[in-house]
Design a protein around this motif. Sequence first.
Motif, PDB file in Angstrom:
ATOM      1  N   VAL A 236       0.926  -1.251  -0.073  1.00 25.75           N
ATOM      2  CA  VAL A 236       0.098   0.054   0.036  1.00 25.75           C
ATOM      3  C   VAL A 236       0.608   1.250   0.061  1.00 25.75           C
ATOM      4  CG1 VAL A 236      -1.976  -1.029   0.988  1.00 25.75           C
ATOM      5  CG2 VAL A 236      -0.193  -0.322   2.503  1.00 25.75           C
ATOM      6  N   GLN A 237       2.018   1.439   0.742  1.00 24.43           N
ATOM      7  CA  GLN A 237       2.962   2.364   0.505  1.00 24.43           C
ATOM      8  C   GLN A 237       3.405   2.448  -1.119  1.00 24.43           C
ATOM      9  OE1 GLN A 237       5.996   1.583   3.412  1.00 24.43           O
ATOM     10  NE2 GLN A 237       4.439   1.902   5.102  1.00 24.43           N
ATOM     11  N   PHE A 238       3.653   1.302  -1.762  1.00 25.02           N
ATOM     12  CA  PHE A 238       4.174   1.494  -2.776  1.00 25.02           C
ATOM     13  C   PHE A 238       3.132   2.116  -3.872  1.00 25.02           C
ATOM     14  CE2 PHE A 238       5.613  -1.020  -6.917  1.00 25.02           C
ATOM     15  CZ  PHE A 238       6.730  -0.351  -6.985  1.00 25.02           C
ATOM     16  N   VAL A 239       1.823   1.787  -3.748  1.00 29.32           N
ATOM     17  CA  VAL A 239       0.824   2.242  -4.390  1.00 29.32           C
ATOM     18  C   VAL A 239       0.808   3.855  -4.046  1.00 29.32           C
ATOM     19  CG1 VAL A 239      -1.683   2.398  -4.468  1.00 29.32           C
ATOM     20  CG2 VAL A 239      -0.520   0.065  -4.264  1.00 29.32           C
ATOM     21  N   GLU A 240       0.932   4.248  -2.789  1.00 30.88           N
ATOM     22  CA  GLU A 240       0.802   5.733  -2.488  1.00 30.88           C
ATOM     23  C   GLU A 240       1.903   6.435  -3.093  1.00 30.88           C
ATOM     24  OE1 GLU A 240      -0.009   8.272   1.345  1.00 30.88           O
ATOM     25  OE2 GLU A 240       1.652   6.663   1.538  1.00 30.88           O
ATOM     26  N   GLN A 241       3.194   5.960  -3.105  1.00 27.55           N
ATOM     27  CA  GLN A 241       4.452   6.491  -3.660  1.00 27.55           C
ATOM     28  C   GLN A 241       4.793   6.219  -5.027  1.00 27.55           C
ATOM     29  OE1 GLN A 241       7.235   5.210  -0.642  1.00 27.55           O
ATOM     30  NE2 GLN A 241       6.213   5.884   0.889  1.00 27.55           N
ATOM     31  N   ASN A 242       4.177   5.158  -5.766  1.00 27.38           N
ATOM     32  CA  ASN A 242       4.685   4.733  -7.028  1.00 27.38           C
ATOM     33  C   ASN A 242       3.550   4.858  -8.057  1.00 27.38           C
ATOM     34  OD1 ASN A 242       5.092   2.712  -9.438  1.00 27.38           O
ATOM     35  ND2 ASN A 242       7.074   2.911  -8.398  1.00 27.38           N
ATOM     36  N   PHE A 243       2.440   4.286  -7.545  1.00 28.40           N
ATOM     37  CA  PHE A 243       1.321   4.648  -8.561  1.00 28.40           C
ATOM     38  C   PHE A 243       0.451   5.747  -8.694  1.00 28.40           C
ATOM     39  CE2 PHE A 243      -3.418   3.881  -9.367  1.00 28.40           C
ATOM     40  CZ  PHE A 243      -3.335   3.479 -10.525  1.00 28.40           C
ATOM     41  N   MET A 244       0.261   6.415  -7.375  1.00 24.23           N
ATOM     42  CA  MET A 244      -0.629   7.603  -7.644  1.00 24.23           C
ATOM     43  C   MET A 244       0.104   8.875  -7.918  1.00 24.23           C
ATOM     44  SD  MET A 244      -3.622   7.162  -7.041  1.00 24.23           S
ATOM     45  CE  MET A 244      -4.291   8.857  -6.660  1.00 24.23           C
ATOM     46  N   PRO A 245       1.484   9.047  -7.507  1.00 23.37           N
ATOM     47  CA  PRO A 245       2.072  10.340  -7.860  1.00 23.37           C
ATOM     48  C   PRO A 245       1.876  10.668  -9.413  1.00 23.37           C
ATOM     49  CG  PRO A 245       3.441   9.354  -6.297  1.00 23.37           C
ATOM     50  CD  PRO A 245       2.430   8.464  -6.802  1.00 23.37           C
ATOM     51  N   GLY A 246       1.313  11.860  -9.718  1.00 22.66           N
ATOM     52  CA  GLY A 246       1.272  12.163 -11.204  1.00 22.66           C
ATOM     53  C   GLY A 246       0.408  11.450 -11.912  1.00 22.66           C
ATOM     54  N   ARG A 247      -0.632  10.631 -11.401  1.00 25.40           N
ATOM     55  CA  ARG A 247      -1.556   9.695 -12.197  1.00 25.40           C
ATOM     56  C   ARG A 247      -2.560  10.650 -12.663  1.00 25.40           C
ATOM     57  NH1 ARG A 247      -0.819   4.758 -14.514  1.00 25.40           N
ATOM     58  NH2 ARG A 247       0.633   4.305 -12.494  1.00 25.40           N
TER      59      ARG A 247
END
Length: 407
Positions: A236-247
Motif C-alpha cells: 500500500v505504501q508502494f501504491v501511494e508512492q509509486n502508482f498515484m504520484p502524477g497519475r
Amino acid sequence: MLRSGTVIRLHELQASGKSIREITRETGHSRNTIRKYLRADGIPEPRSRKKRSSKLDPFKSVLDQYLAKGIFNCEVLLRLLKDRGYTGSITIIKDYVKPHRPPKQAPAVQRYETKAGHQAQVDWKICEYIDLNGEVRKIAVFAMVLGYSRAMYIEFTKRCDIHSFLRCMMNALDYFGGVPKTMLTDQMKTVILGMGDDRKPKWHPLFEDFAAAIGMVPKVCRVRRPQTKGKVERSVQFVEQNFMPGRQFTDLGDLNRQARQWCDEQNRRIHGTTGERPIDRLEQEMFGSLPPAERLAKYRFEPRKASRDGFVSYDGVRYGVPWRFSGREVKVREVNGFVEIFYEKQLIARHEKQYRSRTLVMCENQYTNLSTAQGYAYPKPQGIQVPSQDVEVRPLDVYERLMEVGA
C-alpha cells in the motif's frame, strides 16, 4: 590557523620575488605568521593544548559503571552523581555520554515465509488526488497481497464499508483464480466490530458468513505490530508512492482500469525478495476452488430505499427505478460495469455505472401512467355507484325484524 589556499598564496607571492613586508601589506597577516608558514614544510600542525581538568573527572569511573548498566538518561545520571558529591552541570555529562550512547534501533523480529496458497494479506489505504476544481480529494484503495507469490491486487473505491470490502474481496479472488486458506488483516473496523472478553475478534456477521461460504479462515494480527502483515503494508505504501504520484484519470472507472493494468505489470516483474516473478509463483499457489457465482451473488447486494421521486442513491449517483417502486426497500449490486436494482427477486432497473457524483440517471418509462394513477402504485379503496334500478327493494317487515334483533 591559515587555510591551505592562503598558505599556497603566500608561497606564490614569495616565489614572485616579493619581500615579507610586501606580503604583509598585501595579505594583512603579521610578519611572524608569514615567516612561520613560509619556513614550514607544508602546513604546520596545530599545537596541542593542555587539557583542562573537569569537575566530572573524579566521577568518570562511576559514570562508566552506570553506562555499562544501560543508564544513558543524563537527567538520571546527574541525580545519581549529585548524590555522590558532583557539583557540575548536566552539559559536560551529555558531552561525555554522547559517544557512548547506543544507536536507536527497533527490536529484531524473525522473518516469516508463507507456504503456497496459505495466506493472503489485506488492507485499506487512503490516497489523495486533485480534482477538476483544483481541490485535494481523498480516495480509498483496497489491497490484497498473496504471502507466497507476492502477487498483488488493488482496487479504488469511494467507501470503506463492508459492502465495498466484500466486492473488492470477490474481485481479488477472481483475479487470482482461487481462495487462500487464511486471510490476515489488522483490526480494521470494516470487518471487526470489537474484541471479546476472550480477546478474540468479533467479526462483522456478513463478513463472517462470507468467509465461511468461500472456505477461508480470517485472522487478525497483533495490535501495533504492522510488520505481522508487512507484505501488504509495503504494497500500500508502494501504491501511494509509486502508482498515484502524477497519475491522470478521468473518473473512478478509468482509475481502476489503470490500476488493473499496473497490477499486471508489477506481477510480471522480478520481485526484490523472492527473485522471481509473482505471476510465475502464482501458478504454484495451492488455492481452494472459487465457489459458484450463485453462492456469492447475495454478497454483492446492498440494501437501499427508493426515494418518492423514484431514485436509488449508490456511490453518490442517483439511479432511476419505475415509479411504482418509490419508497420501497430494494437491493443494488454492481456487476461488470453495470448497476442493477432488484425488488425482492425481480430486476426492476439496470444502468451503466456512472462515476461522477450527483449524476441523475433516469430509468426508461420511469413515470409512465404516473398521472393517471395519481402517484399511487395500487388504487385507493373506493365505493361503487350503481343505477337506482339495480338497488334491491326489500319489504318493510325485513327492517322490522332487524330492529327487533337489535333490541
